[in-house]
Design an enzyme around this catalytic site. Structure first.
Site: not given
Ligand code: AR6
Length: 171
Positions: A9, A33, A121, A123, A125
């Site tokens: 995390d 985020d 990106s 998750g 995205y």
């Molecule tokens: N620690 C590490 N990685 C994480 C954690 C954590 N605590 N939580 C999730 N991940 P995402 P995006 C991973 O969706 O695709 C938001 O709403 C997750 O498994 O967080 O860039 C923003 O406000 C994935 O592999 O980001 C934007 O609107 C990675 O982090 C949008 O999501 C990224 O997933 C951005 O989407």
């Protein structure tokens, strides 16, 4: 090793900079985020609102990066960046590389030595992990070879699958 890959995390990482996969609004969201704002507390959102009231009136563009306090997180700063949404019809790889390069440049401007990245990106995205890992690792490796205060970049992957993919692509 200047580039480390760990499963975990990102909000628990003791580093100078935690990179946030934010959105253009800078005002929070889900995924990593949401976790960063929850654990970091309201100081982060307060600084994001100030940014929106000032130079970033239209928000943060895809590929750009900006720093705020890390609030209660065990880090000194959060660097917010906006990754591109995956597209089946358009190659947005350069924007994903920009996120990593610009985040490191903002971190270096603060004098940061250690920086943690999530898999930007991949998750909400929907960017495919393999491709994201290649772009992230290539860009960060090139930037670390340049003149920068940053000595260690730690990719903090959520879940074993993401961890394995990043490990496999580590040069
Ligand atoms: N620690 C590490 N990685 C994480 C954690 C954590 N605590 N939580 C999730 N991940 P995402 P995006 C991973 O969706 O695709 C938001 O709403 C997750 O498994 O967080 O860039 C923003 O406000 C994935 O592999 O980001 C934007 O609107 C990675 O982090 C949008 O999501 C990224 O997933 C951005 O989407």
């Amino acid at each position: 090793m200047p580039v480390e890959i760990v499963e975990g995390d990102i909000t628990t990482q003791q580093v100078d900079v935690i990179v946030n996969a934010a959105n253009t609004s800078l005002l929070g969201g889900g995924g990593v985020d949401g976790a960063i704002h929850r654990r970091g507390g309201p100081e982060i959102l307060a600084e994001c609102r100030k940014l929106r009231a000032g130079h970033y009136g239209r928000g943060l563009k895809v590929g750009q990066a900006v720093a705020t306090t890390a609030g209660r997180l065990p880090a000194r700063w959060v660097v917010h960046t906006v990754g591109p949404v995956w597209s089946d019809t358009e190659d947005r790889s350069a924007l994903l590389a920009d996120c990593h390069r610009n985040s490191l440049r903002v971190a270096a401007s603060l004098g940061a030595v250690t920086v943690a990245f999530p898999a930007i990106s991949t998750g909400i995205y929907r960017w495919p992990l393999e491709s994201a890992a290649k772009i992230a690792l290539e860009t960060v490796t090139a930037e670390l070879a340049a003149d920068t205060s940053v000595q260690t970049v730690r990719f903090v992957l959520f879940g074993q699958q993401a961890y394995t993919v990043f490990r496999t692509h580590l040069p």
